[in-house]
Design a protein around this motif. Sequence first.
Motif, mmCIF file in Angstrom:
data_model
loop_
_atom_site.group_PDB
_atom_site.id
_atom_site.type_symbol
_atom_site.label_atom_id
_atom_site.label_comp_id
_atom_site.label_asym_id
_atom_site.label_seq_id
_atom_site.Cartn_x
_atom_site.Cartn_y
_atom_site.Cartn_z
ATOM 1 N N LYS A 167 1.055 -38.949 22.108
ATOM 2 C CA LYS A 167 0.924 -37.349 22.145
ATOM 3 C C LYS A 167 0.057 -36.719 21.220
ATOM 4 C CE LYS A 167 4.266 -35.679 25.216
ATOM 5 N NZ LYS A 167 5.592 -35.626 25.413
ATOM 6 N N GLU A 206 -2.450 -34.035 21.790
ATOM 7 C CA GLU A 206 -1.766 -32.709 22.296
ATOM 8 C C GLU A 206 -1.042 -32.093 21.102
ATOM 9 O OE1 GLU A 206 2.132 -32.703 24.966
ATOM 10 O OE2 GLU A 206 0.724 -33.983 25.669
ATOM 11 N N GLU A 212 -3.958 -30.277 19.138
ATOM 12 C CA GLU A 212 -4.310 -28.882 19.882
ATOM 13 C C GLU A 212 -3.269 -27.881 19.475
ATOM 14 O OE1 GLU A 212 -5.596 -27.552 24.211
ATOM 15 O OE2 GLU A 212 -4.972 -29.605 24.074
ATOM 16 N N LYS A 213 -1.996 -28.267 19.617
ATOM 17 C CA LYS A 213 -1.099 -27.234 19.434
ATOM 18 C C LYS A 213 -0.997 -26.996 17.938
ATOM 19 C CE LYS A 213 3.220 -28.306 21.374
ATOM 20 N NZ LYS A 213 4.228 -29.004 21.551
#
Length: 264
Positions: free
Chosen positions: A123, A126, A129-130
Motif C-alpha cells: 500500500k 497509496e 498519495e494520502k
Amino acid sequence: APAVFTDAEFYQQNFDPREYLKEFYNLSDSQGRPNTFLMQNLRSLFKMFSLDGLKGDTLIDVGCGPTIYQLLSACEHFQEIIALDYTDQNRQELEKWLKNEAGAFDWRPVVKYACELEGDREKWAEKEEKLRKKVRQVLKCDVTKANPTDPVPLPPADCIISTLCLEAACKDLATFCSTLRNIGTLVKPGGHLVMVTVLRETYYAFNKQVFSCLRLERNMVEEAVEGAGFDVRFCEVQSYLPDNVCTDCEAMLSLVARRRASNT
C-alpha cells in the motif's frame, strides 16, 4: 560535542537537508546494514498512533525538518496536517517531496517499511498519495516564541507531534520547558502531544558539520511535559548504541501526553 550551542541562525546558514537525509534516513547503509535508529523510530510512532484517542481533524508537526517518516503512521488518523519548521531549506526540501518533484528524496523504502508495520507493504503508493494530500500547509515557526507560528495564527489542533526537534532547538533545560509550553498552546485541551526525543545526546554530526543537542534524561522530559500542562499517557525508553561517531545518543524516548483542560 560542539563547544557552543548551535542556534537557529546556525541552522539557517549551515544545515544541508540533502546531506542530513542521506546520512540518517536511508533504511540501510551502503554496506546493507539496517538503520536501526530509524526502524525503531517508525515502530514507536506506529505504536503511539495506535493508542486510543489518537485521531482527529488536525495534526501539527512542530519542527518537521526535511522529513516525512514521522507522519507515515499519523496520516492514517488525521484529516489535515500542518508542517512547521524554522529552517527555510528544510521546508523547501519537504515541499519538493510533497509536490513530487524530480530530485526529491526517495522515501519509498521507508514508506514500505511503515506499510509493513500496518500489515500491507504493497500500500506504499497509496500512503504516499494520502500524505501528500493531507499536508495542507508548510509554515515557518520558531518554537522559542510564545506563538511559534507568529504572525500566522493557527487554530488549536487535535494533536501535535514533535520528533528530534526540541532537544536540538533548546540551549538549556529552562528553554526546553518554556518551548514545550509554547508549542502546547497549538493543541486543544484534551488533545495530544506525541514526542520522540533522544536521551543523553550532546551532539549529532554529518557532512563535516556538528550540531549541539541538549542532554536530556527521561525524568526531565516527563517533568517538562507535565509542567507544560499535559498528563503523560505513554512513555517508553529504548536504548540505542550508535555504530558510528555521528552522534553520542544513548537512548530514545517516545511519549504521548494529553493536554489538561486548564493549565493548573
